[in-house]
Motif scaffolding. Sequence first.
Motif, PDB file in Angstrom:
ATOM      1  N   LEU A   1       0.840  -1.187   0.000  1.00  0.00           N
ATOM      2  CA  LEU A   1       0.000   0.000   0.000  1.00  0.00           C
ATOM      3  C   LEU A   1       0.874   1.236   0.000  1.00  0.00           C
ATOM      4  CD1 LEU A   1      -2.642  -1.077   2.657  1.00  0.00           C
ATOM      5  CD2 LEU A   1      -2.632  -1.494   0.218  1.00  0.00           C
TER       6      LEU A   1
ATOM      7  N   ARG B   1     -10.429   3.880   3.788  1.00  0.00           N
ATOM      8  CA  ARG B   1     -11.570   3.729   2.879  1.00  0.00           C
ATOM      9  C   ARG B   1     -11.101   3.270   1.506  1.00  0.00           C
ATOM     10  NH1 ARG B   1     -13.363   8.709   5.384  1.00  0.00           N
ATOM     11  NH2 ARG B   1     -12.570   9.911   3.628  1.00  0.00           N
ATOM     12  N   LYS B   2      -9.962   3.798   1.090  1.00  0.00           N
ATOM     13  CA  LYS B   2      -9.467   3.494  -0.254  1.00  0.00           C
ATOM     14  C   LYS B   2      -8.979   2.052  -0.369  1.00  0.00           C
ATOM     15  CE  LYS B   2      -5.655   5.578  -1.457  1.00  0.00           C
ATOM     16  NZ  LYS B   2      -4.648   6.523  -1.983  1.00  0.00           N
ATOM     17  N   TYR B   3      -8.167   1.619   0.579  1.00  0.00           N
ATOM     18  CA  TYR B   3      -7.528   0.317   0.451  1.00  0.00           C
ATOM     19  C   TYR B   3      -8.255  -0.798   1.195  1.00  0.00           C
ATOM     20  CZ  TYR B   3      -3.570   2.836  -1.519  1.00  0.00           C
ATOM     21  OH  TYR B   3      -2.779   3.621  -2.307  1.00  0.00           O
ATOM     22  N   THR B   4      -8.642  -0.549   2.426  1.00  0.00           N
ATOM     23  CA  THR B   4      -9.234  -1.614   3.232  1.00  0.00           C
ATOM     24  C   THR B   4     -10.676  -1.872   2.853  1.00  0.00           C
ATOM     25  OG1 THR B   4      -7.766  -0.976   5.046  1.00  0.00           O
ATOM     26  CG2 THR B   4      -9.621  -2.410   5.579  1.00  0.00           C
TER      27      THR B   4
ATOM     28  N   ASN C   1     -11.973  -0.759   0.044  1.00  0.00           N
ATOM     29  CA  ASN C   1     -12.045  -0.783  -1.415  1.00  0.00           C
ATOM     30  C   ASN C   1     -13.162   0.109  -1.933  1.00  0.00           C
ATOM     31  OD1 ASN C   1     -11.099  -1.576  -3.945  1.00  0.00           O
ATOM     32  ND2 ASN C   1     -12.528  -3.288  -4.089  1.00  0.00           N
ATOM     33  N   ASP C   2     -13.267   1.297  -1.352  1.00  0.00           N
ATOM     34  CA  ASP C   2     -14.258   2.284  -1.767  1.00  0.00           C
ATOM     35  C   ASP C   2     -13.769   2.920  -3.069  1.00  0.00           C
ATOM     36  OD1 ASP C   2     -15.923   4.440  -2.149  1.00  0.00           O
ATOM     37  OD2 ASP C   2     -15.817   5.165  -0.087  1.00  0.00           O
ATOM     38  N   ARG C   3     -14.370   2.543  -4.176  1.00  0.00           N
ATOM     39  CA  ARG C   3     -13.882   2.984  -5.481  1.00  0.00           C
ATOM     40  C   ARG C   3     -14.029   4.492  -5.668  1.00  0.00           C
ATOM     41  NH1 ARG C   3     -12.624  -1.188  -8.624  1.00  0.00           N
ATOM     42  NH2 ARG C   3     -12.575   0.115 -10.482  1.00  0.00           N
TER      43      ARG C   3
ATOM     44  N   TYR D   1     -10.720   6.489  -4.458  1.00  0.00           N
ATOM     45  CA  TYR D   1      -9.422   6.459  -5.137  1.00  0.00           C
ATOM     46  C   TYR D   1      -9.038   7.791  -5.791  1.00  0.00           C
ATOM     47  CZ  TYR D   1      -8.617   1.457  -4.467  1.00  0.00           C
ATOM     48  OH  TYR D   1      -8.367   0.225  -3.905  1.00  0.00           O
TER      49      TYR D   1
END
Length: 337
Positions: free
Chosen positions: A24, A69-72, A74-76, A79
């Motif tokens: 990450l 939110r972005k990585y864990t 996976n909130d598209r 990004y």
Amino acid sequence: MLNISRRVRRWLPITAVLLAAPSLLFAWGTWGHQRINRAAVLALPPGLRTLFYNHIDFMVEESVVPDLRKYTLNDRAEYPRHFIDLEDYGSAPVSELPQTSTAAYAKYEPAFLDKSGRLPWHIQDMMGKLTQAMKNGRKDDILFIAADLGHYLGDAVQPLHTSANHDGQLTGQRGIHAFFESQLVEQFGHTYNFRVAAPRVIDPVSETWRIIAQSHAAADTLLSIERQLAATTPPASIYALDAQGQVKKNVFNSQIHALPYATSYHQALRHMVERQLRVAVQASANYWYTAWVNAGKPDLAKLDTDYTTRSNEQNLKEELKQLEKGKLVDFSSYPEF
């Protein structure tokens, strides 16, 4: 709306998942983002600082939640909020790009913005929401939005978050993203001065683009300095090696550069990393302060009890005394390197 203590507890299991996830890249890493928000809170004037300092632990922890939110999760939608690949928007100066989020959303298709980045316009959107939250006197909203805004401003001052060559992949320098923003910060950040000027009212639109332009101008500099250093350093001396002669990697699978090489790079950058972090601290304080002024300078201290404020008075005095010397109180952050 959840209260702050419940919101922090909600994110604890998510944080645990994040720390187990590989490969990450976070602008400034946990160490940097957390100190940007802490220093920015301390830079605020008393009329605004009281509320923020009463919840400084939340402001510090929430500073990394946009990356969760972005990585864990996976909130598209999350990004594109963290970067803008200016090269994708053409060769014209940033002054010729749509300056406001309204203009940008009218000109570009959502798919293009998602691919090439929404960062400067998302900062503007967050400023509008923070100002309204302050007008409404909604404590949870104020703290949540302000802490997130500090994260995005931190991203905006990271030069590689403004370039399509975000990890040096176009110039044979893969790994420089984490090297610049996390390894150098963790290894040398204890020497940095985190004291900044008193916040001032800014024009969020023009100031955001000024920051983006300044950051983008620094991207080529940090890349070229590392290329020159690598060209004059024996390959075996660039990375830290384990007992088997293999390149060491951190918990996120990023290559770890040897300390002498990192030291040489840090010195060759001539305080660039420290300057950019200070820009992020100043920007966060400026934007929070501007939102408060534009909201009519509401009395936010009344959103907490007198007991809460009194309980924090001594710690605040000690932190301000430390900051007079440019230092922050010692607190732990998850080590990435």
